[in-house]
Motif scaffolding. Structure first.
Motif, PDB file in Angstrom:
ATOM      1  N   GLU A 186       0.833  -1.203   0.000  1.00  0.00           N
ATOM      2  CA  GLU A 186       0.000   0.000   0.000  1.00  0.00           C
ATOM      3  C   GLU A 186       0.871   1.258   0.000  1.00  0.00           C
ATOM      4  O   GLU A 186       0.597   2.240  -0.704  1.00  0.00           O
ATOM      5  N   ILE A 187       1.921   1.233   0.796  1.00  0.00           N
ATOM      6  CA  ILE A 187       2.833   2.386   0.851  1.00  0.00           C
ATOM      7  C   ILE A 187       3.484   2.620  -0.517  1.00  0.00           C
ATOM      8  O   ILE A 187       3.579   3.746  -1.017  1.00  0.00           O
ATOM      9  N   LYS A 188       3.938   1.522  -1.124  1.00  0.00           N
ATOM     10  CA  LYS A 188       4.576   1.647  -2.432  1.00  0.00           C
ATOM     11  C   LYS A 188       3.603   2.206  -3.477  1.00  0.00           C
ATOM     12  O   LYS A 188       3.965   3.064  -4.295  1.00  0.00           O
ATOM     13  N   LYS A 189       2.368   1.711  -3.430  1.00  0.00           N
ATOM     14  CA  LYS A 189       1.370   2.209  -4.392  1.00  0.00           C
ATOM     15  C   LYS A 189       1.095   3.698  -4.170  1.00  0.00           C
ATOM     16  O   LYS A 189       0.998   4.483  -5.124  1.00  0.00           O
ATOM     17  N   THR A 190       0.975   4.078  -2.891  1.00  0.00           N
ATOM     18  CA  THR A 190       0.699   5.484  -2.579  1.00  0.00           C
ATOM     19  C   THR A 190       1.819   6.387  -3.082  1.00  0.00           C
ATOM     20  O   THR A 190       1.574   7.425  -3.736  1.00  0.00           O
ATOM     21  N   TYR A 191       3.030   5.987  -2.771  1.00  0.00           N
ATOM     22  CA  TYR A 191       4.148   6.832  -3.185  1.00  0.00           C
ATOM     23  C   TYR A 191       4.431   6.746  -4.682  1.00  0.00           C
ATOM     24  O   TYR A 191       5.023   7.650  -5.277  1.00  0.00           O
ATOM     25  N   SER A 192       4.022   5.649  -5.284  1.00  0.00           N
ATOM     26  CA  SER A 192       4.140   5.569  -6.741  1.00  0.00           C
ATOM     27  C   SER A 192       3.223   6.573  -7.412  1.00  0.00           C
ATOM     28  O   SER A 192       3.585   7.239  -8.398  1.00  0.00           O
ATOM     29  N   ARG A 193       2.013   6.698  -6.842  1.00  0.00           N
ATOM     30  CA  ARG A 193       1.073   7.682  -7.409  1.00  0.00           C
ATOM     31  C   ARG A 193       1.604   9.103  -7.217  1.00  0.00           C
ATOM     32  O   ARG A 193       1.500   9.959  -8.103  1.00  0.00           O
ATOM     33  N   ARG A 194       2.157   9.348  -6.055  1.00  0.00           N
ATOM     34  CA  ARG A 194       2.711  10.685  -5.808  1.00  0.00           C
ATOM     35  C   ARG A 194       3.885  10.973  -6.743  1.00  0.00           C
ATOM     36  O   ARG A 194       4.061  12.092  -7.256  1.00  0.00           O
ATOM     37  N   LYS A 195       4.683   9.940  -6.984  1.00  0.00           N
ATOM     38  CA  LYS A 195       5.824  10.122  -7.878  1.00  0.00           C
ATOM     39  C   LYS A 195       5.365  10.408  -9.311  1.00  0.00           C
ATOM     40  O   LYS A 195       5.943  11.245 -10.033  1.00  0.00           O
ATOM     41  N   SER A 196       4.311   9.708  -9.704  1.00  0.00           N
ATOM     42  CA  SER A 196       3.777   9.951 -11.058  1.00  0.00           C
ATOM     43  C   SER A 196       3.270  11.383 -11.193  1.00  0.00           C
ATOM     44  O   SER A 196       3.464  12.055 -12.223  1.00  0.00           O
ATOM     45  N   ALA A 197       2.610  11.852 -10.126  1.00  0.00           N
ATOM     46  CA  ALA A 197       2.109  13.231 -10.157  1.00  0.00           C
ATOM     47  C   ALA A 197       3.261  14.228 -10.265  1.00  0.00           C
ATOM     48  O   ALA A 197       3.199  15.234 -10.989  1.00  0.00           O
ATOM     49  N   LEU A 198       4.308  13.916  -9.543  1.00  0.00           N
ATOM     50  CA  LEU A 198       5.480  14.788  -9.615  1.00  0.00           C
ATOM     51  C   LEU A 198       6.115  14.758 -11.012  1.00  0.00           C
ATOM     52  O   LEU A 198       6.605  15.781 -11.522  1.00  0.00           O
ATOM     53  N   ASP A 199       6.112  13.548 -11.605  1.00  0.00           N
ATOM     54  CA  ASP A 199       6.665  13.450 -12.964  1.00  0.00           C
ATOM     55  C   ASP A 199       5.880  14.331 -13.951  1.00  0.00           C
ATOM     56  O   ASP A 199       6.457  15.010 -14.825  1.00  0.00           O
TER      57      ASP A 199
END
Length: 730
Positions: free
Chosen positions: A280-293
């Motif tokens: 869950e943590i990885k998915k959450t931060y993956s979404r945040r990283k995508s937004a940053l990208d």
């Protein structure tokens, strides 16, 4: 002993056979228990013993006469049977014998008991026709008589001639001197050496003795059913002991497997939760990283530096969270592993207690059974011997044997009426059942609101002060108290009492300089003792004591020993010294095994107890009670009681379910205000559960398992009183 057949031709060869040498009796001697053996066989036994020996058949003790085997009673009755058996064998086998009249070496056809010689056919006919030998005819035994198979004990008695007077060999004895042990005498003796003695006619005395014997046998037979029923009960109980032990072990194994399965299931659940949370943590931060990208693509030139900083911060935060989850998982796994190992160790302790209890009860059952079997053997031997004596109808046989039979019957009747009220409890396992109950656990333990009783034991303690500084209990339910014997520092007492306050044993140890003495249960019936610079172990069953100088054990000088506890998992002793930051772990041989360093600030321990894989410490330095682990790390600080300013932790103990009891005393102790509070704490979260106040000068506490009910014992320092509270399990 088998009874002699009324038809002597049917006599069993084993009846005339010694059970030690398995040969025909030679000079048979009769013991007070009425069992008989060859005099030579008895001589071999007597030569290897002093004062007393035990009958090989019934284990009755026999006092050795001054002249050894020769002093034992000759078996008058068996000698008669042996003489007949030897005569019967010679006549039936037509053995060659020297005729008692003509001295010819011929095949004997008859035997004259009056002449005590074999006769050839001619001399037998001469006996039957000569008037001068008319008195011999009733005493003749022929081969025809034997082959007719009608020789009975009574017939044999009539063939035998009355014994001769030992003083006047030509006179037949018709009288009996009771003063000289029923010695056969003649009329002439009554005017000589036996003139002032108690004399009776052998016929009258024999009739009286037979009557007495019949009455005694009847009394014994009235007890017969009870003894035989008790033997069957003991056989049943012996089976129940084995079955109960096996059932308890099987139940214990089922409980252990269930607990292990629960631990493993919980460990799998924790692992699954950690993996899921990490995903869950990885998915959450993956979404945040995508937004940053996406944001970086739009404003790449403007926010490159900002983006890189946030990316680094995000990766760092992600790493910290995952590391935290890994650490928490590792801690939980380690905790479950530790509990698993502790559970295995406790299981082994319970198994050892069950095995020890089974061995003790099997030994007691064997002792009782052997006593009963010996009693039955003596009863059957006595009744068979009595029946033979009565059936023979021989006056001299009765006179010579009835007294010995009646003497043997008196202690036998006492043994047959003896009761064993506790044999029904042999199949019960209170100690192992108590440990099994702790192994499984209970929901709650509630201390009674009021004391159940007060034991007044001051009269049992030596000296004037009546000090109790330590208290503990054995697994058998006995209470052990210790303290100064006279308050001058010259000795300490170790006193064992029961729950009613009666003294069982007491041991006093000489000492010099100081008088505080503490104790704790070490193993089933052994108590560890600590005072001054001495550590010892006292065996409450064997009443033995062994000790060592503590400073020599740890190889350094330390403060006075002030507290001692038992680690039932490792089977070691843990002791603490006032003014020393270290706790010392000793083996059952009182050798140093390990040293446990307490956290900084703890150096005045006055009470310690082991709780699962932790150690509870009462320390007067900071006036607090703590839980520390086996590595000496602080785990928990106990909440102090409310009110009365009772802030000094003085003593600690645990019950069989792991609940913790701490004695808190008032800060103003040396102003003779002895107010104190006993506080109960939960075994897992160590939360405060209940409080009990007291105005007494209380010094120590312990729990005791009485029957299957656990009690909390609170000992007064002076005066010799112990308050007893019940610990109700719900």
């Amino acid at each position: 002993m088998a009874s002699v057949s009324s038809i002597l031709e049917d006599i069993d060869d084993k009846f005339c056979q010694c059970c030690l040498c398995f040969r025909q009796y030679k000079d048979p001697r009769q013991l007070p228990c009425l069992h008989r053996y060859c005099s030579e066989c008895l001589r071999e036994i007597i030569d290897t013993t002093k004062d007393k020996f035990k009958c090989p058949l019934c284990q009755e003790s026999v006092v050795i006469p001054e002249n050894g085997a020769e002093g034992l009673k000759k078996d008058f009755f068996m000698n008669e049977i042996l003489e007949y058996v030897q005569v019967r064998s010679s006549l039936k086998d037509k053995q060659l014998h020297q005729c008692g009249d003509c001295s010819k070496q011929v095949k004997a056809t008859a035997y004259c008991f009056k002449c005590s010689d074999f006769l050839c056919k001619d001399c037998h006919d001469y006996h039957m026709t000569r008037k001068s030998l008319q008195e011999h005819r009733p005493h003749l035994l022929t081969l025809t008589d034997i082959e007719s198979r009608n020789i009975t004990l009574e017939k044999l008695s009539s063939l035998k001639e009355a014994p001769r007077c030992q003083a006047h060999l030509h006179n037949v004895s018709y009288l009996c001197c009771k003063t000289c042990g029923n010695l056969p005498i003649c009329i002439a003796c009554t005017y000589g050496s036996h003139r002032e003695h108690e004399i009776e006619d052998v016929s009258c005395l024999a009739e009286s003795e037979r009557g007495r014997l019949k009455q005694r046998v009847k009394s014994l037979k009235d007890c017969k059913d009870g003894v035989y029923e008790l033997r069957e009960a003991m056989r049943t109980i012996s089976g129940e002991i084995q079955a109960h032990a096996e059932g308890t072990i099987e139940k214990l194994n089922h409980k252990f497997e269930a607990r292990v399965e629960a631990y493993e299931a919980k460990q799998r659940q924790i692992s699954d939760d950690v993996v899921r949370e990490k995903d869950e943590i990885k998915k959450t931060y993956s979404r945040r990283k995508s937004a940053l990208d996406e944001e970086m693509e739009e404003k790449i030139q403007q926010i490159r530096k900002e983006y890189e900083g946030k990316q680094i911060e995000t990766d760092h935060e992600l790493g910290n969270l995952i590391s935290d989850k890994d650490a928490r998982y590792a801690n939980k796994t380690q905790e479950l592993t530790t509990k698993h190992e502790l559970l295995k160790n406790r299981l082994e302790v319970v198994r050892q207690v069950i095995d020890q209890e089974k061995d003790d009860k099997t030994e007691e059952s064997k002792r009782v059974s052997e006593h009963i079997e010996g009693t039955i053997s003596r009863f059957e031997n006595l009744t068979a011997t009595s029946a033979n004596i009565l059936e023979s109808n021989n006056n001299w046989t009765a006179v010579q044997n009835v007294e010995a039979i009646c003497q043997a019957a008196e202690p036998l009747e006492v043994d047959m009426k003896r009761e064993f009220p506790d044999v029904g409890k042999l199949s019960e396992f209170p100690e192992s059942e108590g440990l099994l109950r702790r192994f499984v656990g209970v929901q709650n333990v509630v201390m009674s609101e009021e004391e159940e009783s007060v034991l007044e034991v001051g009269r049992l303690i030596p000296g004037d002060v009546k000090c109790i500084e330590g208290i503990t209990s054995t697994t058998g339910g006995d209470i052990v108290i210790s303290g100064d014997s006279d308050h001058s520092g010259s000795g300490v007492h170790i006193t064992v009492i029961n729950i009613t306050g009666e003294r069982i044993k007491q041991h006093v140890v000489n000492s010099t300089g100081g008088y505080w003495c503490y104790c704790t249960i070490f193993r089933l019936h052994e108590v560890a003792i600590a005072f001054q610079d001495t550590i010892g172990i006292y065996d409450t069953r064997g009443d033995t004591y062994r000790s060592k100088v503590f400073s020599q054990v740890i190889n350094k000088l330390s403060g006075n020993l002030r507290c001692v506890a038992n680690d039932d998992v490792s089977n070691n002793i843990i002791v603490g010294c006032y003014g020393d930051q270290d706790l010392y772990v000793l083996s059952d041989q009182l050798e140093l095994v390990d040293t446990l360093r307490l956290p900084d600030g703890l150096s005045r321990p006055v009470g310690i107890a082991v709780s699962d894989d932790n150690i509870i410490v009462c320390d007067l330095g900071p006036n607090k009670a703590y839980v520390v682990n086996r590595n000496g790390e602080l785990v928990h600080t106990f909440t102090k009681p409310t009110g009365d300013n009772c802030g000094k932790p003085w003593s600690v103990c645990t019950d069989r379910n792991g609940y913790i009891y701490i004695l808190w005393k008032k800060d103003i102790y040396y102003r003779r205000d002895h107010s104190c509070i006993v506080v109960q704490y939960h075994p897992e979260d160590h939360s405060l559960l209940s409080e009990r106040s007291s105005k007494a000068d209380v010094s120590s506490m312990a729990t005791a398992l009485i029957g299957n009910i656990e009690k909390l014992l609170i000992a007064h320092h002076k005066g010799g009183q112990i308050n007893v509270y019940t610990l109700n399990e719900e």
